[in-house]
Design an enzyme around this catalytic site. Structure first.
Site, PDB file in Angstrom:
ATOM      1  N   ILE A  43     -10.428  25.492  -1.265  1.00  0.00           N
ATOM      2  CA  ILE A  43      -9.708  26.765  -1.355  1.00  0.00           C
ATOM      3  C   ILE A  43      -9.985  27.437  -2.699  1.00  0.00           C
ATOM      4  CG2 ILE A  43      -7.436  27.854  -1.392  1.00  0.00           C
ATOM      5  CD1 ILE A  43      -6.480  25.650   0.507  1.00  0.00           C
ATOM      6  N   CYS A  94      -3.784  23.899  -5.846  1.00  0.00           N
ATOM      7  CA  CYS A  94      -3.957  22.477  -6.151  1.00  0.00           C
ATOM      8  C   CYS A  94      -3.079  21.630  -5.230  1.00  0.00           C
ATOM      9  CB  CYS A  94      -3.604  22.203  -7.609  1.00  0.00           C
ATOM     10  SG  CYS A  94      -1.959  22.763  -8.096  1.00  0.00           S
ATOM     11  N   PRO A  95      -3.398  20.343  -5.095  1.00  0.00           N
ATOM     12  CA  PRO A  95      -2.554  19.460  -4.298  1.00  0.00           C
ATOM     13  C   PRO A  95      -1.255  19.137  -5.028  1.00  0.00           C
ATOM     14  CG  PRO A  95      -4.298  18.208  -5.340  1.00  0.00           C
ATOM     15  CD  PRO A  95      -4.589  19.646  -5.637  1.00  0.00           C
ATOM     16  N   ARG A 123       1.392  24.216  -2.574  1.00  0.00           N
ATOM     17  CA  ARG A 123       2.599  23.597  -2.050  1.00  0.00           C
ATOM     18  C   ARG A 123       3.809  24.177  -2.788  1.00  0.00           C
ATOM     19  NH1 ARG A 123      -0.176  22.656   1.505  1.00  0.00           N
ATOM     20  NH2 ARG A 123      -0.759  20.675   2.476  1.00  0.00           N
ATOM     21  N   ASP A 147       3.247  31.749  -0.255  1.00  0.00           N
ATOM     22  CA  ASP A 147       2.945  31.396   1.133  1.00  0.00           C
ATOM     23  C   ASP A 147       3.511  30.033   1.496  1.00  0.00           C
ATOM     24  OD1 ASP A 147       1.548  32.011   3.632  1.00  0.00           O
ATOM     25  OD2 ASP A 147       0.220  30.357   3.114  1.00  0.00           O
ATOM     26  N   GLU A 152      10.490  24.406   4.383  1.00  0.00           N
ATOM     27  CA  GLU A 152       9.866  25.251   5.400  1.00  0.00           C
ATOM     28  C   GLU A 152      10.362  24.840   6.777  1.00  0.00           C
ATOM     29  OE1 GLU A 152       5.612  25.238   4.975  1.00  0.00           O
ATOM     30  OE2 GLU A 152       5.686  25.815   2.866  1.00  0.00           O
ATOM     31  N   HIS A 171       3.704  30.484   5.390  1.00  0.00           N
ATOM     32  CA  HIS A 171       2.607  29.510   5.428  1.00  0.00           C
ATOM     33  C   HIS A 171       1.459  30.041   6.286  1.00  0.00           C
ATOM     34  CE1 HIS A 171       2.109  25.004   4.492  1.00  0.00           C
ATOM     35  NE2 HIS A 171       0.915  25.541   4.607  1.00  0.00           N
TER      36      HIS A 171
END
Length: 210
Positions: A43, A94-95, A123, A147, A152, A171
């Site tokens: 991404i 990033c993760p 996230r 997003d 969620e 999302h």
């Protein structure tokens, strides 16, 4: 798309058209803006590729401070404080792990460039929401495009829905028309690699899963 929409006065242009009013509407260009991209996986790489086409400069936060034709400068997460004051647009891609959980906190926002735009497509737990809204209320951050969220679906009573400087999407960043095709191509490529005993593309390291 959201950044273009922020930079371009689309709503004003539409209103002028409806009023049949001939008036030039100045707009901000992506050209010569500085994008700070946190995370340089697929991404982050595609984000850099696309904004480079508009003439932007890119700073990337990654695991090693290496540059290439898409990256003007790079650093590690521990160095992010020195890059925040230069960034017009900050992209979190990033993760979520022990190092990144809540790293966009009060200290983070105290160093952002006044008028910067923040996008979170990583996230929700990367951000301290209280610190984010304080930065928006105080004018240090112009707009936040979110997003992803801590919870969620986002609860109906969450203040993120109604904050005037927040653009919330559900999302949706993977909902583009080409996503399914790229996913199938990746699967077929990896299937061939698996059969031939080659390394897989985008293989997940279990140690990176929070």
């Amino acid at each position: 798309g959201q950044v273009l929409n922020i930079f371009q006065p689309f709503e004003q242009q539409r209103q002028l058209q409806e009023a049949k009013t001939w008036k030039i509407t100045p707009f901000r260009e992506i050209w010569r803006t500085n994008w700070l991209i946190v995370g340089y996986g697929p991404i982050g790489q595609e984000t850099a590729r696309k904004v480079k086409a508009f003439g932007a400069s890119t700073t990337v936060i990654r695991r090693s401070p290496e540059t290439n034709e898409l990256v003007d400068q790079a650093g590690m997460l521990a160095d992010i404080g020195q890059y925040l004051p230069e960034a017009d647009v900050i992209v979190l891609a990033c993760p979520l792990n022990a190092e990144t959980r809540g790293f966009a906190n009060q200290e983070f926002f105290s160093k952002v460039k006044e008028g910067a735009i923040l996008l979170n497509i990583g996230r929700g737990l990367l951000i301290d929401d209280t610190a984010l809204m304080a930065a928006l209320d105080e004018g240090r951050l112009a707009t936040a495009v979110l997003d992803v969220f801590r919870t969620e679906p986002l609860p109906a009573d969450d203040k993120l829905w109604t904050h005037p400087k927040i653009r919330a999407t559900s999302h949706t960043s993977f909902a583009g028309g080409g996503g399914a095709t790229r996913w199938k191509e990746l699967f077929l490529d990896n299937l061939k690699r698996f059969v031939q005993g080659e390394a897989l593309v985008n293989e997940v390291n279990p140690n990176d899963i929070p």
